[in-house]
Design a protein around this motif. Structure first.
Motif, mmCIF file in Angstrom:
data_model
loop_
_atom_site.group_PDB
_atom_site.id
_atom_site.type_symbol
_atom_site.label_atom_id
_atom_site.label_comp_id
_atom_site.label_asym_id
_atom_site.label_seq_id
_atom_site.Cartn_x
_atom_site.Cartn_y
_atom_site.Cartn_z
ATOM 1 N N GLU A 134 0.816 -1.215 0.000
ATOM 2 C CA GLU A 134 0.000 0.000 0.000
ATOM 3 C C GLU A 134 0.850 1.267 0.000
ATOM 4 N N THR A 141 -3.647 -3.669 -6.648
ATOM 5 C CA THR A 141 -4.940 -4.053 -6.090
ATOM 6 C C THR A 141 -4.656 -5.148 -5.075
ATOM 7 N N THR A 160 -14.720 -2.822 0.546
ATOM 8 C CA THR A 160 -13.495 -2.045 0.495
ATOM 9 C C THR A 160 -12.800 -2.058 1.854
ATOM 10 N N LYS A 161 -11.642 -1.438 1.901
ATOM 11 C CA LYS A 161 -10.842 -1.404 3.122
ATOM 12 C C LYS A 161 -11.594 -0.776 4.286
ATOM 13 N N SER A 162 -12.418 0.214 4.003
ATOM 14 C CA SER A 162 -13.110 0.947 5.062
ATOM 15 C C SER A 162 -14.387 0.264 5.536
ATOM 16 N N TYR A 189 -10.250 -1.295 -9.944
ATOM 17 C CA TYR A 189 -9.833 -1.473 -8.551
ATOM 18 C C TYR A 189 -8.378 -1.061 -8.312
ATOM 19 N N GLU A 192 -6.851 -0.015 -4.678
ATOM 20 C CA GLU A 192 -7.847 -0.441 -3.711
ATOM 21 C C GLU A 192 -7.468 -1.762 -3.053
ATOM 22 N N SER A 193 -7.988 -1.946 -1.856
ATOM 23 C CA SER A 193 -7.872 -3.207 -1.126
ATOM 24 C C SER A 193 -9.279 -3.746 -0.956
ATOM 25 N N ILE A 194 -9.570 -4.869 -1.595
ATOM 26 C CA ILE A 194 -10.935 -5.376 -1.610
ATOM 27 C C ILE A 194 -10.995 -6.782 -1.020
#
Length: 204
Positions: A134, A141, A160-162, A189, A192-194
């Motif tokens: 990150e 991704t 998503t991460k949040s 994406y 993004e962290s999914i």
């Protein structure tokens, strides 16, 4: 499109390789410690090596369009940093990196809190590796699957991460489906962290 699969002989790496190999649009490089014995007659480029070794990684990263890391284990933070150095050195930007759901303590406690990193030290390498990616400056991704199982490619939900994760079990075909979507559109994406899991919220 040239795709490098790191960890090409693992459970997921093997499944992804099989799917990508069906499409002649992809020129594959398959990399793992014992790739040559696992893929003895492959029409694709097969290389044995250590993903923690930056110089070996530079050789296989060179000229790739997308790097997919399907490696797990205690050495993942070291491997993540080696990937970052190799990709930066070879000016390759697009990375898909597999972590695990729970690295942000995002699994609801009432669902399966024991797999969050605060309760499960086995998650620490996943968390630390993802943190490095990150902050790498690469176009990444992060995939955060749960326990990988066979199943339906449509049986998944993304968060998503949040967001709180909606499950802790993931079908292998669902991760492959999202990976293939990114292969078709590398902007999808990006950054993004999914999490990719079955929707298990009905069990709460």
């Amino acid at each position: 499109m040239k795709v490098l699969i790191l960890g090409a002989t693992g459970t997921f790496g093997t499944a992804l390789t099989k799917e990508l190999a069906r499409n002649t649009d992809y020129e594959l490089t398959l990399f793992s410690r014992h790739a040559s014995s696992f893929y003895p007659n492959s029409v694709h480029k097969v290389m044995d090596g250590d993903a923690a070794n930056i110089e070996e990684l530079k050789q296989v990263v060179h000229g790739q369009d997308i790097v997919y890391c399907a490696i797990s284990g205690d050495k993942l933070p070291t491997i993540a940093n080696s990937i970052i150095h190799a990709m930066n050195a070879e000016k390759v930007e697009r990375l898909i990196f597999m972590g695990a759901v729970g690295i942000y303590n995002e699994i609801p406690e009432v669902m399966d809190g024991k797999d969050n990193v605060e309760h499960n030290p086995d998650q620490v390498p996943n968390r630390d590796a993802v943190y490095a990616i990150e902050n790498s400056g690469l176009t990444y991704t992060i995939f955060r699957p749960g326990y990988l199982r066979d199943g339906d490619s449509e049986d998944f939900v993304l968060t998503t991460k949040s967001e709180a994760a909606k499950g802790y079990i993931t079908t292998i075909p669902s991760v492959i489906k999202v990976a293939m979507q990114i292969m078709a559109d590398p902007s999808l994406y990006a950054g993004e962290s999914i999490s990719i899991t079955k929707d298990m919220t009905s069990l709460i």
